[in-house]
Write a protein that holds these residues in place. Structure first.
Motif, PDB file in Angstrom:
ATOM      1  N   LEU A  88       0.667  -1.443  -0.559  1.00 16.35           N
ATOM      2  CA  LEU A  88       0.112   0.073   0.104  1.00 16.35           C
ATOM      3  C   LEU A  88       0.940   1.019  -0.377  1.00 16.35           C
ATOM      4  N   THR A  89       0.271   2.467  -0.676  1.00 16.66           N
ATOM      5  CA  THR A  89       0.878   3.508  -0.504  1.00 16.66           C
ATOM      6  C   THR A  89       1.107   4.058  -0.023  1.00 16.66           C
ATOM      7  N   VAL A  90       1.819   5.621   1.063  1.00 16.38           N
ATOM      8  CA  VAL A  90       2.149   5.714   2.296  1.00 16.38           C
ATOM      9  C   VAL A  90       0.694   5.988   2.719  1.00 16.38           C
ATOM     10  N   TRP A  91      -0.071   6.871   2.135  1.00 17.46           N
ATOM     11  CA  TRP A  91      -1.452   7.557   2.107  1.00 17.46           C
ATOM     12  C   TRP A  91      -2.868   7.011   2.109  1.00 17.46           C
ATOM     13  N   ASP A  92      -2.099   5.479   1.724  1.00 17.73           N
ATOM     14  CA  ASP A  92      -3.896   4.696   2.444  1.00 17.73           C
ATOM     15  C   ASP A  92      -3.403   3.544   2.930  1.00 17.73           C
ATOM     16  N   ASN A  93      -2.334   3.268   3.933  1.00 11.57           N
ATOM     17  CA  ASN A  93      -1.508   3.535   5.298  1.00 11.57           C
ATOM     18  C   ASN A  93      -2.420   3.236   6.000  1.00 11.57           C
ATOM     19  N   ILE A  94      -2.118   5.130   6.122  1.00  3.65           N
ATOM     20  CA  ILE A  94      -2.769   5.876   6.755  1.00  3.65           C
ATOM     21  C   ILE A  94      -4.337   5.857   6.869  1.00  3.65           C
ATOM     22  N   LYS A 109     -10.055  11.958   6.282  1.00  3.65           N
ATOM     23  CA  LYS A 109      -9.063  12.163   5.001  1.00  3.65           C
ATOM     24  C   LYS A 109      -7.784  14.002   5.522  1.00  3.65           C
ATOM     25  N   GLU A 110      -9.362  14.703   5.867  1.00  6.59           N
ATOM     26  CA  GLU A 110      -8.753  15.874   6.922  1.00  6.59           C
ATOM     27  C   GLU A 110      -7.626  15.613   7.875  1.00  6.59           C
ATOM     28  N   ASN A 111      -7.365  14.312   8.616  1.00  6.06           N
ATOM     29  CA  ASN A 111      -6.228  13.990   9.493  1.00  6.06           C
ATOM     30  C   ASN A 111      -4.765  13.517   8.865  1.00  6.06           C
ATOM     31  N   VAL A 112      -5.516  12.654   7.806  1.00  5.30           N
ATOM     32  CA  VAL A 112      -4.655  11.870   6.764  1.00  5.30           C
ATOM     33  C   VAL A 112      -3.624  13.145   6.645  1.00  5.30           C
ATOM     34  N   GLU A 113      -4.385  14.575   6.071  1.00  2.00           N
ATOM     35  CA  GLU A 113      -3.985  14.768   5.054  1.00  2.00           C
ATOM     36  C   GLU A 113      -2.299  15.728   6.242  1.00  2.00           C
ATOM     37  N   GLU A 114      -3.362  15.840   7.164  1.00  4.26           N
ATOM     38  CA  GLU A 114      -2.394  16.873   8.677  1.00  4.26           C
ATOM     39  C   GLU A 114      -1.333  15.924   8.878  1.00  4.26           C
ATOM     40  N   LEU A 146      -1.114   8.020  15.016  1.00  2.00           N
ATOM     41  CA  LEU A 146      -2.196   8.986  15.553  1.00  2.00           C
ATOM     42  C   LEU A 146      -2.848   9.347  14.811  1.00  2.00           C
ATOM     43  N   VAL A 147      -3.421   9.129  13.310  1.00  2.00           N
ATOM     44  CA  VAL A 147      -4.613   9.232  12.450  1.00  2.00           C
ATOM     45  C   VAL A 147      -5.859   9.477  13.824  1.00  2.00           C
ATOM     46  N   ASN A 148      -5.919   8.925  14.452  1.00  2.00           N
ATOM     47  CA  ASN A 148      -7.119   8.633  15.772  1.00  2.00           C
ATOM     48  C   ASN A 148      -6.885   9.938  16.629  1.00  2.00           C
ATOM     49  N   LYS A 149      -6.277  11.097  16.863  1.00  2.00           N
ATOM     50  CA  LYS A 149      -5.348  11.659  17.114  1.00  2.00           C
ATOM     51  C   LYS A 149      -6.156  11.180  18.522  1.00  2.00           C
TER      52      LYS A 149
END
Length: 277
Positions: A88-94, A109-114, A146-149
């Motif tokens: 998977l890509t970095v983005w897809d993993n997160i 999606k906002e969390n991933v971009e951040e 960290l994706v779930n803050k």
């Protein structure tokens, strides 16, 4: 108090991994569990994030059992020797890890971009993980955690296998997270890592051997001093302040006086533990 561990025992058959361990983590602290391989650090953190159940004792995370689903939502975990999904890509993993954690699609999606921006992964967002360096894989893992803050991050040997530059990049990330108010519990066998990152250190070898800040631990062993005489090149050791004063009076030229390092204390304590065992 974020983590409260009281009198934990954990065995594998006849082998005791954790013996009557108690520790705590306050809000905003980085706590390091320092000890050699096989000291029971990973066993302990697995109980703290709910993968293992203690044989005896009690663990509370945010005032509840680690297995409570509400606790899971407040926690990010980076287990030892875990890697992102290579195909998977970095983005897809997160992103997909966020879905597994139940993060609402509207904000995921906002969390991933951040996180991609914060962890400097923008240029690698569409790169397959198998093509990343060890340091970039570790950054991706941190983003996944960290994706779930989360308010609490548990890291088991977060820099093992990384080169010195990548290790320091991870250190900087963790210190920046601390400034944001995150609480962290990490295991390590690197003394410089514990000294650089931790507010407090628990020296563990099956049980807690020593606990405190770096300065507090050093103070417990401050009854001897090392004097480096740059004129003669000799390194001298004395015990007690009176002996130190007497020796200094005899020296001529340049010299340096220092207390034992954390590494020297660690090695000395481990020798004592081995002798007792």
């Amino acid at each position: 108090m974020i983590i409260d561990v009281r009198n934990i025992w954990k065995s594998y058959g006849k082998i005791i991994a954790n013996e009557n361990i108690s520790l705590f983590v306050n809000e905003g602290e980085i706590i390091a569990l320092l000890g050699p391989n096989g000291a029971g650090k990973t066993t302990l953190v697995k109980q703290i994030y709910g993968e293992l159940i203690p044989d005896k004792g009690e663990i509370r995370v945010f005032g509840k059992k680690p297995t409570d689903r509400s606790v899971k939502r407040l926690m990010g975990v980076i287990p030892q020797e875990t890697e992102p999904f290579e195909d998977l890509t970095v983005w897809d993993n997160i992103y997909y890890f966020g879905r597994l954690k139940g993060v609402d699609k509207k904000i995921l999606k906002e969390n991933v971009e951040e996180l991609i921006q914060k962890l400097d992964l923008s240029s690698k967002r569409n790169t397959l993980v198998r093509d990343l360096s060890g340091g970039l894989k570790r950054r991706t893992l941190i983003a996944m955690a960290l994706v779930n803050k989360p308010k609490l991050i548990v890291l088991d040997e977060p820099t093992t296998g990384l080169d010195p530059e990548a290790r320091r990049e991870v250190w900087n990330i963790l210190l920046s997270l601390k400034k944001e108010g995150k609480s962290m519990l990490l295991t390590t066998h690197y003394l410089d890592e514990a000294e650089r990152l931790a507010d407090r250190i628990y020296l563990i070898n099956r049980k807690v051997i020593l606990e405190g800040t770096t300065s507090q631990i050093k103070e417990k062993f401050s009854d001897w001093y090392e004097i480096i005489d740059y004129t003669t090149g000799k390194v001298l050791k004395v015990k007690g302040e009176e002996e130190l004063k007497k020796l200094i009076m005899t020296l001529k030229g340049k010299f340096e006086v220092r207390l034992p390092t954390l590494e020297e204390i660690y090695l000395e304590v481990m020798k004592d533990v081995e002798r007792i065992s």
